[in-house]
Scaffold this active site. Structure first.
Site, PDB file in Angstrom:
ATOM      1  N   GLY A   9     -13.141  33.667   5.267  1.00 41.64           N
ATOM      2  CA  GLY A   9     -13.545  34.169   6.573  1.00 41.64           C
ATOM      3  C   GLY A   9     -12.827  33.435   7.682  1.00 41.64           C
ATOM      4  N   LYS A  13      -6.496  31.437   8.501  1.00 41.84           N
ATOM      5  CA  LYS A  13      -6.006  31.611   7.130  1.00 41.84           C
ATOM      6  C   LYS A  13      -5.730  33.091   6.837  1.00 41.84           C
ATOM      7  CE  LYS A  13      -7.698  28.793   4.025  1.00 41.84           C
ATOM      8  NZ  LYS A  13      -8.493  28.164   2.941  1.00 41.84           N
ATOM      9  N   ASP A  68      -7.638  27.406  -2.053  1.00 42.95           N
ATOM     10  CA  ASP A  68      -8.288  26.188  -1.611  1.00 42.95           C
ATOM     11  C   ASP A  68      -7.161  25.250  -1.261  1.00 42.95           C
ATOM     12  OD1 ASP A  68     -10.667  24.834  -0.921  1.00 42.95           O
ATOM     13  OD2 ASP A  68     -10.328  23.470  -2.593  1.00 42.95           O
ATOM     14  N   SER A  69      -7.283  24.666  -0.136  1.00 42.14           N
ATOM     15  CA  SER A  69      -6.209  23.811   0.341  1.00 42.14           C
ATOM     16  C   SER A  69      -6.781  22.696   1.174  1.00 42.14           C
ATOM     17  CB  SER A  69      -5.206  24.628   1.167  1.00 42.14           C
ATOM     18  OG  SER A  69      -5.873  25.274   2.234  1.00 42.14           O
ATOM     19  N   PHE A 146      -4.315  25.700  13.093  1.00 42.34           N
ATOM     20  CA  PHE A 146      -5.740  25.418  12.989  1.00 42.34           C
ATOM     21  C   PHE A 146      -5.919  24.182  12.121  1.00 42.34           C
ATOM     22  CE2 PHE A 146      -4.584  28.243   9.571  1.00 42.34           C
ATOM     23  CZ  PHE A 146      -5.301  27.805   8.467  1.00 42.34           C
ATOM     24  N   GLY A 147      -7.134  23.702  12.026  1.00 41.66           N
ATOM     25  CA  GLY A 147      -7.414  22.540  11.184  1.00 41.66           C
ATOM     26  C   GLY A 147      -6.658  21.304  11.643  1.00 41.66           C
ATOM     27  N   TYR A 148      -5.954  20.678  10.717  1.00 43.25           N
ATOM     28  CA  TYR A 148      -5.231  19.435  10.994  1.00 43.25           C
ATOM     29  C   TYR A 148      -3.818  19.673  11.539  1.00 43.25           C
ATOM     30  CZ  TYR A 148      -8.979  17.430   8.176  1.00 43.25           C
ATOM     31  OH  TYR A 148     -10.211  17.054   7.687  1.00 43.25           O
ATOM     32  N   ASP A 149      -3.455  20.931  11.791  1.00 43.86           N
ATOM     33  CA  ASP A 149      -2.091  21.257  12.218  1.00 43.86           C
ATOM     34  C   ASP A 149      -1.583  20.424  13.402  1.00 43.86           C
ATOM     35  OD1 ASP A 149      -1.940  23.056  10.144  1.00 43.86           O
ATOM     36  OD2 ASP A 149      -1.949  24.851  11.408  1.00 43.86           O
ATOM     37  N   LYS A 169       6.071  27.691  10.816  1.00 44.44           N
ATOM     38  CA  LYS A 169       5.087  27.118   9.903  1.00 44.44           C
ATOM     39  C   LYS A 169       5.056  27.887   8.583  1.00 44.44           C
ATOM     40  CE  LYS A 169       0.191  26.326   9.209  1.00 44.44           C
ATOM     41  NZ  LYS A 169      -1.167  26.556   9.684  1.00 44.44           N
TER      42      LYS A 169
END
Length: 190
Positions: A9, A13, A68-69, A146-149, A169
Site C-alpha cells: 500500500g 513503492k 521486502d526491502s 521516500f523512506g531513507y532516500d 534512482k
C-alpha cells in the site's frame, strides 16, 4: 497486458514498480478494493516477501509480487534491516532521525539497500534479490523518494536518492536490480 498484484500500500513503492514494470499492469490491493495487511513475521527479506505474496494471492487469486526491502548499515550490524519501515515505530522522518542518532560519531557509514521480490501464482514462487551500495549522509539531502532516500548517498549516483530523479534512482536501485533479475527468471513463465 498481464495483470500482477503488488502486495503493498506504499504509494512510493507502487509508483516505483509501475515505472519499472512497464510491460505489466501493476495493481495494488486498493485497486481491487482490498484492505490488505499482513504481519511480516519473517527473519529475512525473502521470508517476509513470500509471506506477503502468498497471503495476497489467497485473497485475490491473481499472480502476485511482493517485495521486502530495507536499509542495512554496516556499523549497526545490518540494522535496521527487516525492521527498516518500523525502525522507530513512527514516520519516515522519525526513522531517519533514529538512524542519524545511532550513527552519531560513527566514522564508518557504509550501507546498502536490499530488496527481495517474490512472484507467486498459487503454484510456484520465484525470488530475486538486488542490492545497491552507498553510505549514510550526515544529514538529509533532497526532497525526492521516500523512506531513507534523503540519507542514502548512492555510490552509483554520487548523490542521495532523495536528490535523484525517479529515472536516476530506478536505474540503480535495489528494486530495479531485483526486478531485472526476476524478469529474466520469469521470461518464459508469464
Amino acid at each position: 497486458m498481464k495483470e500482477i498484484v503488488l502486495a503493498s500500500g506504499n504509494k512510493g513503492k507502487i509508483a516505483e514498480f509501475r515505472a519499472i514494470l512497464k510491460n505489466f499492469k501493476v495493481l495494488s490491493p486498493k485497486d481491487l478494493n482490498l484492505n490488505f495487511d499482513v504481519d511480516e513475521t519473517g527473519n529475512t527479506f525473502y521470508e517476509n516477501a513470500l509471506i506477503k505474496a502468498k497471503a495476497l494471492y489467497e485473497v485475490c487469486k491473481l499472480p502476485t509480487i511482493a517485495d521486502d526491502s530495507g536499509l542495512c548499515v554496516d556499523a549497526l550490524d545490518g540494522a535496521p534491516g527487516v525492521f527498516s519501515a518500523r525502525y522507530s515505530g513512527g514516520t519516515d522522518a522519525d526513522n531517519n532521525q533514529k538512524l542519524l542518532r545511532a550513527l552519531d560519531g560513527v566514522a564508518n557509514r557504509t550501507a546498502y539497500f536490499e530488496s527481495c521480490i517474490v512472484y507467486y501464482d498459487g503454484i510456484k514462487s520465484i525470488a530475486a534479490t538486488g542490492r545497491t551500495f552507498g553510505r549514510i549522509a550526515m544529514e538529509a539531502h533532497g526532497e525526492g523518494g521516500f523512506g531513507y532516500d534523503p540519507l542514502f548517498m548512492s555510490d552509483d549516483l554520487g548523490k542521495t536518492f532523495g536528490e535523484a530523479s525517479e529515472t536516476e534512482k530506478n536505474g540503480v536501485s535495489h528494486r530495479a536490480r531485483a526486478l531485472a533479475e526476476l524478469a529474466e527468471k520469469l521470461r518464459d513463465e508469464i
